[in-house]
Design a protein around this motif. Structure first.
Motif, PDB file in Angstrom:
ATOM      1  N   ALA A   1      -3.515   6.613   2.026  1.00  0.00           N
ATOM      2  CA  ALA A   1      -3.742   7.874   2.736  1.00  0.00           C
ATOM      3  C   ALA A   1      -4.932   8.619   2.138  1.00  0.00           C
ATOM      4  CB  ALA A   1      -2.488   8.738   2.681  1.00  0.00           C
ATOM      5  N   GLU A   2      -5.099   8.516   0.817  1.00  0.00           N
ATOM      6  CA  GLU A   2      -6.245   9.165   0.180  1.00  0.00           C
ATOM      7  C   GLU A   2      -7.548   8.522   0.635  1.00  0.00           C
ATOM      8  OE1 GLU A   2      -5.539   8.893  -3.978  1.00  0.00           O
ATOM      9  OE2 GLU A   2      -3.730  10.145  -3.929  1.00  0.00           O
ATOM     10  N   ARG A   3      -7.553   7.195   0.750  1.00  0.00           N
ATOM     11  CA  ARG A   3      -8.765   6.514   1.214  1.00  0.00           C
ATOM     12  C   ARG A   3      -9.026   6.836   2.691  1.00  0.00           C
ATOM     13  NH1 ARG A   3      -6.442   2.202  -1.816  1.00  0.00           N
ATOM     14  NH2 ARG A   3      -6.012   0.955   0.045  1.00  0.00           N
TER      15      ARG A   3
ATOM     16  N   HIS B   1       0.852  -1.187   0.000  1.00  0.00           N
ATOM     17  CA  HIS B   1       0.000   0.000   0.000  1.00  0.00           C
ATOM     18  C   HIS B   1       0.889   1.238   0.000  1.00  0.00           C
ATOM     19  CE1 HIS B   1      -3.652  -2.341   0.936  1.00  0.00           C
ATOM     20  NE2 HIS B   1      -2.830  -3.088   1.652  1.00  0.00           N
TER      21      HIS B   1
ATOM     22  N   ALA C   1      -8.274   9.651   4.128  1.00  0.00           N
ATOM     23  CA  ALA C   1      -8.832  11.012   4.137  1.00  0.00           C
ATOM     24  C   ALA C   1     -10.311  10.986   3.754  1.00  0.00           C
ATOM     25  CB  ALA C   1      -8.047  11.899   3.177  1.00  0.00           C
ATOM     26  N   GLU C   2     -10.677  10.091   2.824  1.00  0.00           N
ATOM     27  CA  GLU C   2     -12.087   9.939   2.459  1.00  0.00           C
ATOM     28  C   GLU C   2     -12.891   9.424   3.662  1.00  0.00           C
ATOM     29  OE1 GLU C   2     -14.958   7.303  -0.535  1.00  0.00           O
ATOM     30  OE2 GLU C   2     -12.776   7.267  -0.799  1.00  0.00           O
TER      31      GLU C   2
ATOM     32  N   PRO D   1       0.665   5.803  -1.175  1.00  0.00           N
ATOM     33  CA  PRO D   1      -0.069   7.051  -0.892  1.00  0.00           C
ATOM     34  C   PRO D   1      -1.571   6.932  -1.103  1.00  0.00           C
ATOM     35  CG  PRO D   1       1.915   7.482  -2.178  1.00  0.00           C
ATOM     36  CD  PRO D   1       1.760   5.995  -2.127  1.00  0.00           C
ATOM     37  N   GLU D   2      -2.001   5.981  -1.982  1.00  0.00           N
ATOM     38  CA  GLU D   2      -3.442   5.854  -2.217  1.00  0.00           C
ATOM     39  C   GLU D   2      -4.185   5.454  -0.938  1.00  0.00           C
ATOM     40  OE1 GLU D   2      -1.774   1.820  -2.575  1.00  0.00           O
ATOM     41  OE2 GLU D   2      -1.184   3.787  -3.369  1.00  0.00           O
TER      42      GLU D   2
END
Length: 816
Positions: free
Chosen positions: A525-527, A520, A529-530, A522-523
């Motif tokens: 971290a995006e999830r 896993h 944040a979602e 940076p994606e």
């Protein structure tokens, strides 16, 4: 109504608290201002002539416009105030009146001293102690802000950046009062006060807060130094003995002590509070440490920062192999901390007789009952669950002690099926924390790459201190975790991923943790944040999330949870969304905490890891340089500062640090360039002006040095730091009177200025004045900075002049 003059005289007649020559030094600023109000002068000096010296005679020299005022109170001459530039219209008639007014000033100073002194012990009272502590904290905050951008160089001629508070409570004192009477209790309290004052260095503030509770404020004290001072005081109190005149009983007394340090004992938002609030928090921390000392058997010292490590105790057994323990967020406890459980009942002395005269003694080995983990941490208490049991028939019980360990240090290997089948929480569908740890311990062995997501529901600000106390708090947090868990199940695995491969568990009240196998980046971290955004939008819940993706640098799989916790701590410091993927900055945050706690070597290693993760993290590189400088590795520090300056040419803080490092290495040319660059960036940068002044002084350019120091003095907030350097220049220029005046002002601004104390002691000795005053100043200077041989030299000379040759030899030995 009685005249005010009669009341004033009656108060002065009370001899329980008197004014001393040392008090004149301590309150010199008030003395100077009061005399200036009725006899304006341009400069002054404070002298302490020997008894019988003609210098104590009142006189006025019209030609020199110099007034010599003996400072006399109750027939005792405490000193002589020499005022220069005084114009008197009646040179013969006015001096006696001015002398009377000076005596009145001394009376007012005595009244002030009595107002801040505990009459029974002669120590400071509670109000004065809290006021002094608040002022010291304010000075430290000033020091921390000395350079724009962050922490200051350790050698800045400024106030110290740390302090220690020691609280002590006499053991079984109420029993003594009830058995032998309160008069004897007062005599014991007075004796304890004397022992504390005699044991404590002159620069510390000692106080009696109430009844049998005393306090010590030690400026510039590290946690280690605070602990050592507390132990010395404990031993001094333990050596006391009192006799009851009625029964003839000999009574010993012991004390339990606790220490706390600023800023090390404060965390997070506490460091943003006002100095007065921080003073109360620090006193509370020391009080908690006293409580642990009492709990562990009395007559010992315990440090606040050690409570989470070794001060825990089981309170009571709960269902399902759980226990309540005396550890909470208030002492730094966190969910996931693991502890060995041991019984103090078995900590006994063993003896074996070999012959009539020969015996062997030792202590029974520590036998551990098992290992527990904190699963729910409240403000003052926590709930722990058994991870591993040493012997099923020998279970933990109330009173057992806890010792913090890491997973790597575990003494117990989990056996198959230990603790029974894994249990999922019915409300959230998550594993309990203990079962999640067991699962994670097995799952990570099968995966080369995985991620941990550690989330925490942030309670409303008004409930942050103790969310568990509000009505329905636990049920509210359980419901919140259930909602977040449902969202996490649909968001964290990512589009098209198999959500069943993600496993979640509870992580204390309001916390949850998920294990995601595979790689896993940076994606994730995006999830996360979602997830934070949807939790707020759909449920009004504020989340903070820390992420760790393995592999990362050289961290072992067993370090994963600790890394996730560091990422969560990093996330809590960020603006919304509070999401942090464990990286160089997370390591930087962890290293900063180690630095604040005084563990410089551990901080160095953490800063190095931060730079291994991102060599362009200039904040970490500058901080690493500061650590090196404090450890005496100035050459290594300079290398780091130069690399930061190359990357950030407008970084004032790093140019200043370069200047200080170059100055310490003897490279005046490079130091001058660095300080001049600082002044290009900020023409009023006080500490760069001081640095340039020091370079000019070292080169013998006294006029130039004076100019730089005066410029620094004119900068708001710079006067306190410039006074002592100006005194050095005055002394080197053959103006000892001016130097003396400046040193008095320096001590008024910072009463813990060891350099100023040492210089003033030397001036008093060179002028042939009272060696007792020089002794007091030299002792305080040596206690604050024992590495300065000049202070020891002054102390040896002062003792020798008083004929105390044995003490002088002891001081000379310590100097060596």
């Amino acid at each position: 109504m009685r005249p005010a003059a009669d009341i004033f005289s009656e108060i002065l007649a009370d001899n329980s608290v008197t004014l001393t020559r040392q008090d004149l030094i301590n309150m010199e600023h008030s003395l100077k201002d009061a005399i200036h109000s009725f006899a304006p002068f341009t400069s002054y000096s404070l002298y302490f002539p020997r008894e019988g010296d003609r210098a104590a005679i009142l006189r006025y020299d019209p030609a020199a416009r110099e007034l010599m005022l003996p400072l006399t109170l109750d027939g005792r001459c405490l000193g002589v105030f020499v005022a220069r530039g005084v114009r008197l219209k009646a040179p013969k008639a006015e001096p006696p009146l001015l002398a009377a007014l000076a005596g009145r000033v001394l009376g007012e100073l005595l009244l002030y001293k009595r107002s801040v002194t505990d009459p029974l012990t002669g120590l400071a009272n509670r109000d004065h102690f809290q006021k002094t502590l608040t002022q010291e904290i304010d000075l430290i905050r000033h020091c921390m802000d000395a350079t724009s951008g962050g922490r200051t160089d350790p050698d800045v001629q400024c106030f110290s950046a740390a302090l220690g508070v020691i609280l002590l409570d006499l053991d079984c004192f109420q029993w003594i009062n009830e058995r032998y009477g309160y008069a004897l209790g007062d005599r014991i309290a007075a004796g304890v006060g004397r022992a504390i004052a005699e044991t404590s260095p002159g620069h510390v503030t000692t106080a009696r807060l109430h009844n049998d509770t005393f306090a010590i404020l030690a400026p510039d004290a590290s946690p280690k130094a605070s602990f050592q001072l507390a132990e010395q005081v404990r031993q001094a109190i333990g050596a006391l003995s009192f006799q009851d005149e009625i029964t003839g009983d000999r009574i010993g007394v012991t004390a339990s002590l606790g220490s706390a340090n600023y800023p090390q004992s404060l965390r997070g938002p506490q460091l943003e509070r006002s100095p007065a609030e921080q003073a109360r928090i620090l006193l509370r921390a020391a009080q908690k440490a006293v409580g642990v000392s009492k709990d562990l058997g009395r007559n010992q010292v315990f440090a606040f920062q050690d409570i989470a490590r070794a001060g825990g105790r089981i309170i009571e057994a709960l269902p399902m192999q759980r226990f309540s323990v005396t550890l909470g967020r208030g002492v730094g406890a966190q969910e996931g901390m693991r502890y060995l459980v041991w019984s103090p009942k078995l900590q006994r002395t063993m003896q074996a007789r070999l012959s009539g005269d020969e015996r062997l003694t030792g202590r029974a080995p520590e036998l551990y009952k098992g290992e527990v983990v904190l699963t729910e941490v409240q403000q003052d208490l926590a709930v722990a669950e058994v991870l591993h049991a040493g012997d099923p028939t020998w279970t933990p019980e109330p009173g057992d002690r806890l010792t913090l360990i890491s997973e790597r240090d575990s003494l117990f290997a989990p056996s198959a099926g230990e603790g029974g089948p894994a249990q999922r929480d019915m409300l959230t569908g998550l594993y309990g924390y203990r079962d999640f740890l067991a699962f994670f311990g097995r799952a990570r062995l099968r995966e080369e790459a995985f991620a941990l997501v550690l989330a925490r529901v942030v309670p409303p600000e008004e409930d942050t201190a103790a969310p568990e106390r509000r009505s329905g708090g636990v049920k509210h947090m359980d419901a919140a975790v259930a909602r977040v868990a449902a969202l996490a199940e649909s968001i964290l695995p990512g589009p098209g991923a198999d959500g069943k491969r993600m496993t979640g568990g509870r992580a204390g009240l309001g916390g949850l943790v998920h294990f995601l196998p595979g790689r896993h980046g940076p994606e994730l971290a995006e999830r996360a944040a979602e997830l934070v955004a949807r939790a707020m939008a759909e449920h009004g819940l504020e989340l903070a999330i820390g992420l760790y993706a393995h592999p990362f640098l050289s961290f072992a799989k067993a370090d994963a949870l600790d890394c996730a916790r560091k990422a969560l701590e990093h996330a809590m410091l960020l603006p919304p969304p509070h999401v942090a993927l464990f990286d160089s900055v997370s390591l930087n945050v962890a290293a900063d905490r180690l630095f604040a706690e005084g563990d410089l070597y551990a901080a160095v290693e953490e800063f190095k890891l931060s730079l291994a993760a991102d060599e362009n993290n200039m904040l970490a590189r500058n901080s690493l340089g500061i650590c090196y400088a404090q450890l005496g590795k100035t050459d290594l520090a300079l290398i780091e500062f130069e690399r930061v300056a190359e990357a950030e040419p407008d970084n004032l803080m790093v140019h200043y640090n370069m200047g200080r490092a170059s100055q310490r290495l003897g490279d005046a040319k490079r130091a001058r360039r660095a300080f001049e660059r600082c002044l290009e960036l900020d023409p009023t940068h006080c500490f760069s002006l001081l640095g340039l002044g020091a370079l000019a002084e070292a080169a013998g350019e006294m006029d130039r040095a004076r100019d730089f120091y005066e410029r620094a003095r004119a900068v708001p907030g710079g006067e306190a730091s410039a006074l002592r350097p100006l005194a050095r220049v005055a002394l080197a220029s053959g103006k000892p009177e001016r130097a003396r005046e400046l040193l008095h002002l320096a001590l008024s601004a910072n009463h813990n200025d060891a350099y100023a104390m040492g210089m003033l002691a030397r001036l008093y000795l060179d002028a042939g004045e009272d060696p007792q005053i020089a002794e007091v100043l030299a002792r305080q200077a040596a206690a604050l900075m024992p590495e300065r041989k000049e202070s020891w030299d002054a102390l040896v000379e002062a003792l020798t002049r008083q004929g105390r040759l044995e003490e002088a030899r002891e001081a000379a030995a310590r100097r060596g």
